[in-house]
Design an enzyme around this catalytic site. Structure first.
Site, PDB file in Angstrom:
ATOM      1  N   ASP A   9      40.391  21.052  13.683  1.00 23.96           N
ATOM      2  CA  ASP A   9      41.238  22.239  13.643  1.00 23.96           C
ATOM      3  C   ASP A   9      40.320  23.451  13.749  1.00 23.96           C
ATOM      4  O   ASP A   9      39.131  23.381  13.401  1.00 23.96           O
ATOM      5  CB  ASP A   9      42.022  22.251  12.318  1.00 23.96           C
ATOM      6  CG  ASP A   9      42.766  23.554  12.105  1.00 23.96           C
ATOM      7  OD1 ASP A   9      43.523  23.964  13.009  1.00 23.96           O
ATOM      8  OD2 ASP A   9      42.589  24.172  11.024  1.00 23.96           O
ATOM      9  N   ASP A  11      41.164  27.467  13.105  1.00 22.81           N
ATOM     10  CA  ASP A  11      41.253  28.531  12.101  1.00 22.81           C
ATOM     11  C   ASP A  11      41.260  27.967  10.688  1.00 22.81           C
ATOM     12  O   ASP A  11      42.043  27.079  10.352  1.00 22.81           O
ATOM     13  CB  ASP A  11      42.513  29.365  12.338  1.00 22.81           C
ATOM     14  CG  ASP A  11      42.504  30.019  13.708  1.00 22.81           C
ATOM     15  OD1 ASP A  11      41.760  30.992  13.895  1.00 22.81           O
ATOM     16  OD2 ASP A  11      43.227  29.535  14.595  1.00 22.81           O
ATOM     17  N   THR A  43      44.498  22.013  17.634  1.00 21.72           N
ATOM     18  CA  THR A  43      44.836  23.329  17.102  1.00 21.72           C
ATOM     19  C   THR A  43      46.262  23.744  17.448  1.00 21.72           C
ATOM     20  O   THR A  43      46.858  23.225  18.396  1.00 21.72           O
ATOM     21  CB  THR A  43      43.850  24.384  17.658  1.00 21.72           C
ATOM     22  OG1 THR A  43      44.192  25.689  17.173  1.00 21.72           O
ATOM     23  CG2 THR A  43      43.892  24.417  19.184  1.00 21.72           C
ATOM     24  N   ASP A 218      43.171  22.358   7.300  1.00 20.40           N
ATOM     25  CA  ASP A 218      43.355  23.187   6.105  1.00 20.40           C
ATOM     26  C   ASP A 218      44.805  23.592   5.843  1.00 20.40           C
ATOM     27  O   ASP A 218      45.137  24.046   4.752  1.00 20.40           O
ATOM     28  CB  ASP A 218      42.506  24.455   6.213  1.00 20.40           C
ATOM     29  CG  ASP A 218      43.032  25.427   7.275  1.00 20.40           C
ATOM     30  OD1 ASP A 218      43.310  24.976   8.410  1.00 20.40           O
ATOM     31  OD2 ASP A 218      43.194  26.613   6.964  1.00 20.40           O
TER      32      ASP A 218
END
Length: 280
Positions: A9, A11, A43, A218
């Site tokens: 991922d 960001d 992403t 996250d």
């Protein structure tokens, strides 16, 4: 050692808060590539906003964009692209419902074509990366094809209410997930779409066993991916819900969480403190 597929991922995960890949993590990832392991971006961003990192890491793998709605290979024309869009009439119904709900703004994306319901400088700057075609105006008038995704900008207190409405009326047809900072945004994609589905589609092409997949994330759009991977790793700065289902939790995106985990896992013995100090 058989090659691993390392799913990243962007960001809040691969990128620190300055939106860059730190030197230590880059060194670790480059070392693993040189050993024959595969790196792949997974992403919510479109490709135009992720290609800079794809090329920085000199990747030669497919990319999972739009949280799995668009899976393609920038360097291989023989790879069969997967592009799953929302039904056009359904998208219009959702947009009308969102208008009635009084959300701040609605954005629709068709790959590199961006439709903004109303002009917002912060959103405009955020979605203009990669120089897409941008059109501003009533989406019920401007949008003339099935979108890859719909994004809903709303006040923070409205986010749970909007998600509840979407679940109540459209759960059988869509997936909706909350984005992290800097935008209080809900993303809507076709039902069944996830990063995990995109990774599963790619692993056969790369001839990677599922037991050799490591994934880092996250946010809630990483949940399926973290569950799917044999080694699903949550960032320390990630959601508690993600940490609870992850195999392990690594350091934050600002403290080389990916680089430090992979350095230990593959026993690379790249000294963290020395490397970091050399760049100060």
């Amino acid at each position: 050692m058989k090659p691993y597929l390392i799913c990243l991922d962007l960001d809040g995960t691969l990128l620190n808060d300055e939106k860059v890949i730190t030197p230590y993590t880059k060194e670790v990832l480059t070392t693993l590539q040189n050993q024959g392991h595969k790196l792949m971006i997974a992403t919510g961003r479109p490709y135009r906003a992720s290609q800079i990192y794809y090329h920085e890491l000199n990747m030669n793998t497919p990319v999972v964009n739009f949280n799995g709605a668009f899976v393609h290979h920038p360097k291989d024309d023989q790879f069969e692209t997967m592009h799953e869009r929302l039904d056009f009439d359904l998208a219009r119904n959702i947009i009308q419902s969102l208008n009635d709900f009084g959300v701040t703004n609605i954005i629709a994306e068709v790959k590199d074509y961006v439709f903004l319901n109303s002009y917002d400088q912060k959103l405009f700057d955020g979605f203009s990366m990669g120089t897409p075609k941008i059109e501003t105006g009533d989406l019920l008038t401007c949008l003339n094809e099935s979108p890859t995704s719909i994004l809903v900008e709303a006040e923070e207190f409205m986010i749970p209410r909007v998600k509840q409405m979407l679940t109540r009326f459209y759960a059988e047809n869509i997936e909706h997930r909350r984005w992290g900072s800097p935008f209080p945004v809900i993303e809507i994609v076709k039902q069944g779409i996830s990063k995990a589905r995109g990774i599963d589609y790619v692993k056969t092409h790369l001839d990677i066993d599922r037991n050799h997949i490591i994934a880092f994330g996250d946010e809630d759009n990483d949940l399926e991916m973290i569950k799917y991977a044999k080694h699903g790793i949550a960032m320390e700065n990630g959601l508690d819900e993600l940490k609870h289902i992850a195999n392990e939790v690594t350091h934050s995106n600002n403290n080389d969480g990916i680089g430090r985990y992979l350095n230990d896992y593959f026993q690379l013995n790249i000294p963290y403190e020395v490397t970091v100090k050399s760049y100060i």
